[in-house]
Structure formats: structure tokens, C-alpha cells
Design an enzyme around this catalytic site. Structure first.
Site, PDB file in Angstrom:
ATOM      1  N   ARG A  43      11.948  14.378  19.710  1.00  0.00           N
ATOM      2  CA  ARG A  43      11.278  15.233  20.693  1.00  0.00           C
ATOM      3  C   ARG A  43      11.448  14.742  22.122  1.00  0.00           C
ATOM      4  NH1 ARG A  43       5.356  14.987  18.258  1.00  0.00           N
ATOM      5  NH2 ARG A  43       6.041  12.815  18.216  1.00  0.00           N
ATOM      6  N   LYS A 134      10.353   7.701   1.265  1.00  0.00           N
ATOM      7  CA  LYS A 134       9.122   7.802   0.460  1.00  0.00           C
ATOM      8  C   LYS A 134       7.927   7.869   1.399  1.00  0.00           C
ATOM      9  CE  LYS A 134       7.414   3.550   1.248  1.00  0.00           C
ATOM     10  NZ  LYS A 134       6.052   3.242   1.700  1.00  0.00           N
ATOM     11  N   HIS A 164      14.148   1.805  -0.660  1.00  0.00           N
ATOM     12  CA  HIS A 164      15.012   0.665  -0.350  1.00  0.00           C
ATOM     13  C   HIS A 164      14.798  -0.510  -1.303  1.00  0.00           C
ATOM     14  CE1 HIS A 164      11.398  -0.747   1.811  1.00  0.00           C
ATOM     15  NE2 HIS A 164      11.912  -1.954   1.692  1.00  0.00           N
ATOM     16  N   GLU A 202       0.786  -9.120   0.821  1.00  0.00           N
ATOM     17  CA  GLU A 202       1.272  -9.443   2.159  1.00  0.00           C
ATOM     18  C   GLU A 202       0.183 -10.080   3.004  1.00  0.00           C
ATOM     19  OE1 GLU A 202       4.250  -6.197   3.698  1.00  0.00           O
ATOM     20  OE2 GLU A 202       2.475  -5.191   2.929  1.00  0.00           O
ATOM     21  N   HIS A 226       7.491   2.165  -4.818  1.00  0.00           N
ATOM     22  CA  HIS A 226       8.174   0.879  -4.968  1.00  0.00           C
ATOM     23  C   HIS A 226       7.860   0.200  -6.298  1.00  0.00           C
ATOM     24  CE1 HIS A 226       9.482   1.310  -0.925  1.00  0.00           C
ATOM     25  NE2 HIS A 226       8.412   0.842  -0.331  1.00  0.00           N
ATOM     26  N   LYS A 326      -2.792  -5.823   1.557  1.00  0.00           N
ATOM     27  CA  LYS A 326      -2.481  -6.266   2.915  1.00  0.00           C
ATOM     28  C   LYS A 326      -3.510  -7.287   3.380  1.00  0.00           C
ATOM     29  CE  LYS A 326       0.185  -2.551   4.989  1.00  0.00           C
ATOM     30  NZ  LYS A 326       1.271  -3.495   5.309  1.00  0.00           N
TER      31      LYS A 326
END
Length: 477
Positions: A43, A134, A164, A202, A226, A326
Site C-alpha cells: 500500500r 500459515k 517453513h 521460547e 507447525h 512464549k
């Protein structure tokens, strides 16, 4: 091979951090021809020169390990088209050119149906391909609708629903280790394997991704795609070949074999939580609800765990635990295959014979086999670990995916029926969580996650209350 790539949403983080470095890797390895052209579509009111300057800056920042010549060659082939990606007229100009084009939707998934519809109206050159990140859809119904839209646009083999994770060398090594080693395949079943734990924990917190993450949460962001893909590679029957038909057929078989979860199962076999304020690596982390752009009333989870069972000859009796969180204490990204304990120790040694565990470490890459043996003291059992290092991959994961797209090899992409089956597996979880049958727990940032549960008394009570609510009166006729 297609030599034109149009990236919709080209000025975003995905392009900057992953797609541009991946293309630089392909350029350096000689996989891109001299006439390769990258068209950025977004954009912003930019010229092609401004886009090339942005490309160069992002490659310096995220792809600085690749030679300057490869980066410059990629930049020189860049052009820019300002467009509303939901407007067919704008997209006609964006995909214009000689020969087929690969269109990469680096966009929020909620836009996919409108963009695909606009592409259909604009028309694509014969032989073109469409790439979608995804998550594919937001639930089973939307995934099915999106598949129907794509079917009218391009053939199924020209649709690349990319994940990935499937292109990571260590992920592919899960399948390689199984099928290339005779010592493993005879014991790769529930007779010998008690549990498979697939974990992506993570230390990373939200890191400015509220615009995307607060709408999806850990379940949709990680487990639905995943980690279910990793489950497929661990549990699939050996395919005849690794071609796109054989490989993807066996993955769909796994998803179809997942035992449907009842509300009772969801209450007892799933968990969700979000992080509170805490410290990670010496840095203060705000509570998730205090992160910029987060709306606490959405009750978005940053930690999700699901236990699944497969109704198949090979896996009846084995538990598959999928977990992602997380802002945790440490990074733990692995597939841990936990074997059953030996039935009897025929000697009187001290110590404990722990069950064997085969760990496929995903990031950093590695392979560890935990065994039990005799240590320095002759009468003491002690843990032993066999560790194998791995050479770094020749291409980053996104480089491998883009190469497959340009060459038209869909083996490592998700087929339409596979995408729908993945949603079918988790739709009962989404429904039960929407009804608040499973409590949204909390854990301090920098901790190991939510505390081990007592058997969800709160969730059980909510479920009982729901099941015993009086039925709503019928509408007046």
C-alpha cells in the site's frame, strides 16, 4: 522454472527478515537466473527506486552474511507496484509481465479470501502459482471455503500452503533418521514408545507482533500447523517415495487417525495460559495484557498444550503431547521420543534405569540419545548421552521453500485436504476454549510455564454447569 516472484505485503516483516535473505541465499547458490525479477506489492506510496533502497537496507540488516554481489543482483531485479491487494484492477498491474508468476501472499490470513477472489477476477498467466503462509484459514469452515476459492483460480499442484518448519533440515531429519536406520524402524511403534513430546518453547515474548498474535494465540500460531506437521513426520507410515503424492498421502493418514476430542477430553487433556510480568535474561517483561496493541478481553493464550492419541495399529497406546509457549525461562525446541522402561532389571546395581529418550533438537540443530549404563562406579547405574552435531544447512528454510515454489515441487507444501484435517483435529479445542471450559491460567515471564495442574477442578465445574443449564425455550411460532 518461474523467474518472476510477486510478493503481496512486500514491505512487511516476513519479507524483510526471511524472504529477502532466502532469495539472497538462492542467488549466491546460483539457483536464480539472470532474468529473475522480484515485484513488491504493497500500500505504501513508493517508487521502484525507493523499494530497491529498502531491499538493500533490509538485506544489510538481515542478510549480511551473504556476499554483496548476490545481494546487489537481487536488488537490481526489484520493482514495486503500489496496490490495494483486494482490488482486481490493481492486481492486474501487479502480476503483469511475460510468462507465469509466483504470487506470495505475505499478508494477514484474514485477507486471503478477498485477495484470492481479486486474483481470480484479475487473472493469472498460465502456469502461475500461489503461495500462502500459515495459518491456512481461521477454522475448518474458512479453510474449506478458501480451498474452494483456490480451486477456481489455479490447479491444486500450483497452490503452495507453506510451512517453513517442513523445510528445516532438522525437521526432515526426523523422517530421515526413522527410514534410513534399520535399528529404529522395528521399534518405532507403541509397543516400545510410550510418549512423543513435541515442544516449541521460547524465551521470546510478543516483540511487537500484537497486530497478528493477539488474533491467533499459541494454539493457532504454532500447534495447528507447525507442531501438527511434526506429528505427521513422527507418526506417518513409511511412504513409497518422498514425492508429493506419497509423502502427503501418508501425512493425511496420520491426521485422519487422530482420535476426535470430546469436551471431556479437552478439559482433561489441554491447557492454556498467558504470561504475567517477569524477567528474562536480565530484562523486565511486561504482562501480556500490558503489551502494546493487546486487548485483554480477547483472552489470547501465549501457552498451549494438547495431548492427542492416534487410532492406528502402530500407535494405539502412545501419547502425543504438543506444547508451545512464549516468554518462558529457556528455549526448548525439540521432538522427544520417550521409550518405555525396561520390564525388569536382572541385577542388583544401585541407581535408576531411566527410560531411553531420542531427542531431535530443532533449534539449535542436534540429535541426542539418552541411555543408561554403568558409570565410574562399578555397581551404579548412570545416565549416558550420545550426541551428534549437524552441519548447517546449505539453504535456509525459506530458501528451500522458495526454490520448491519456483521449480513447482509441492512435496513440502500442505495439500488442501491436509489443511482441513488439521483444523478438524483442533476444532473441538477451539470450541471448548471459546466456551471457557478450560481455565486461562497465568505464569510469570521467565518461568517454566504454568504450574502442573490439579485436575482442572475449575474447568470441570464450568463444564458441569454448562451441561446442566436449562435448554433455551423454543422461538415463538
Amino acid at each position: 522454472m518461474i523467474d518472476r516472484l510477486a510478493v503481496f505485503g512486500a514491505t512487511g516483516d516476513l519479507t524483510a527478515r526471511y524472504l529477502l535473505p532466502a532469495l539472497a541465499a538462492l542467488q549466491e547458490a546460483g539457483h536464480l537466473g539472470g532474468g529473475f525479477q522480484l515485484t513488491g506489492v504493497s500500500r505504501e506510496d513508493w517508487s521502484s527506486e525507493q523499494f530497491r533502497e529498502w531491499m538493500a537496507a533490509q538485506l544489510d540488516r538481515h542478510g549480511g552474511t551473504y556476499p554483496a554481489g548476490a545481494r546487489q543482483a537481487l536488488v537490481d531485479g526489484g520493482r514495486y507496484v503500489q496496490a490495494d491487494v483486494t482490488n482486481a484492477a490493481d492486481l492486474t498491474a501487479a502480476v503483469a509481465g511475460d510468462g507465469p508468476v509466483a504470487v506470495y501472499l505475505a499478508l494477514p490470513p484474514a485477507l486471503f479470501p478477498r485477495v484470492v477472489t481479486a486474483l481470480h477476477e484479475a487473472g493469472l498467466p498460465m502456469g502461475s502459482r500461489v503461495v500462502l503462509e500459515k495459518p491456512f484459514g481461521e477454522d475448518l469452515a474458512s479453510a474449506r471455503e478458501l480451498n474452494e476459492l483456490l480451486e477456481d483460480l489455479v490447479p491444486e499442484q500450483a497452490v503452495f500452503r507453506v510451512d517453513h518448519f517442513l523445510a528445516m533440515t532438522t525437521v526432515q531429519n526426523v523422517l530421515g533418521s526413522r527410514l534410513a536406520n534399520r535399528v529404529l524402524e522395528p521399534i518405532w511403534n507403541s509397543t516400545h514408545i510410550a510418549e512423543v513430546e513435541i515442544t516449541w518453547d521460547e524465551t521470546l515474548a510478543l516483540e511487537g507482533r500484537a497486530g497478528y498474535y493477539d488474533h491467533v494465540g499459541a494454539l493457532k500460531d504454532m500447534i495447528q500447523n507447525h507442531l501438527l506437521q511434526l506429528l505427521c513426520l513422527v507418526a506417518m507410515e513409511p511412504p513409497i517415495t518422498l514425492g508429493e503424492r506419497d509423502l502427503r498421502d501418508r501425512k493425511v493418514d496420520v491426521l485422519r487417525s487422530v482420535r476426535p476430542l470430546t469436551e471431556y477430553d479437552v478439559v482433561h487433556r489441554t491447557r492454556r495460559a498467558r504470561y504475567l510480568a517477569g524477567r528474562i535474561g536480565g530484562h523486565d517483561i511486561p504482562a501480556y495484557v500490558d503489551e502494546e496493541g493487546v486487548r485483554g478481553e480477547r483472552r489470547t493464550e501465549t501457552f498451549a498444550e494438547v495431548e492427542l492419541e492416534l487410532d492406528s495399529w502402530r500407535w494405539a497406546g502412545t501419547t502425543f503431547r504438543l506444547r508451545s509457549g512464549k516468554a518462558l525461562k529457556e528455549d526448548r525446541k525439540e521432538v522427544a521420543v520417550r521409550f518405555r522402561a525396561v520390564p525388569h532389571l536382572p541385577f542388583g546395581h544401585g541407581g535408576e534405569a531411566l527410560p531411553n529418550v531420542l531427542r531431535f533438537q530443532l533449534e539449535p540443530e542436534g540429535l541426542i540419545l539418552d541411555l543408561t549404563g554403568i558409570g565410574s562406579q562399578a555397581h551404579e547405574l548412570t545416565p549416558l548421552s550420545l550426541t551428534a552435531g549437524m552441519e548447517p544447512p546449505d539453504l535456509p528454510a525459506y530458501g528451500r521453500l522458495l526454490l520448491d515454489v519456483l521449480h513447482g515441487d509441492p512435496a513440502l507444501s500442505i495439500r488442501g485436504d491436509e489443511a482441513q484435517e488439521a483444523w478438524r483435529v483442533l476444532e473441538p479445542v477451539l470450541d471448548a476454549w471459546e466456551k471457557d471450559l478450560v481455565p486461562l491460567e497465568e505464569y510469570p515471564a521467565g518461568s517454566d510455564g504454568p504450574q502442573p495442574p490439579s485436575p482442572y477442578e475449575d474447568g470441570l465445574q464450568r463444564r458441569e454447569d454448562l451441561l446442566h443449564e436449562p435448554a433455551a425455550p423454543p422461538d415463538d411460532v
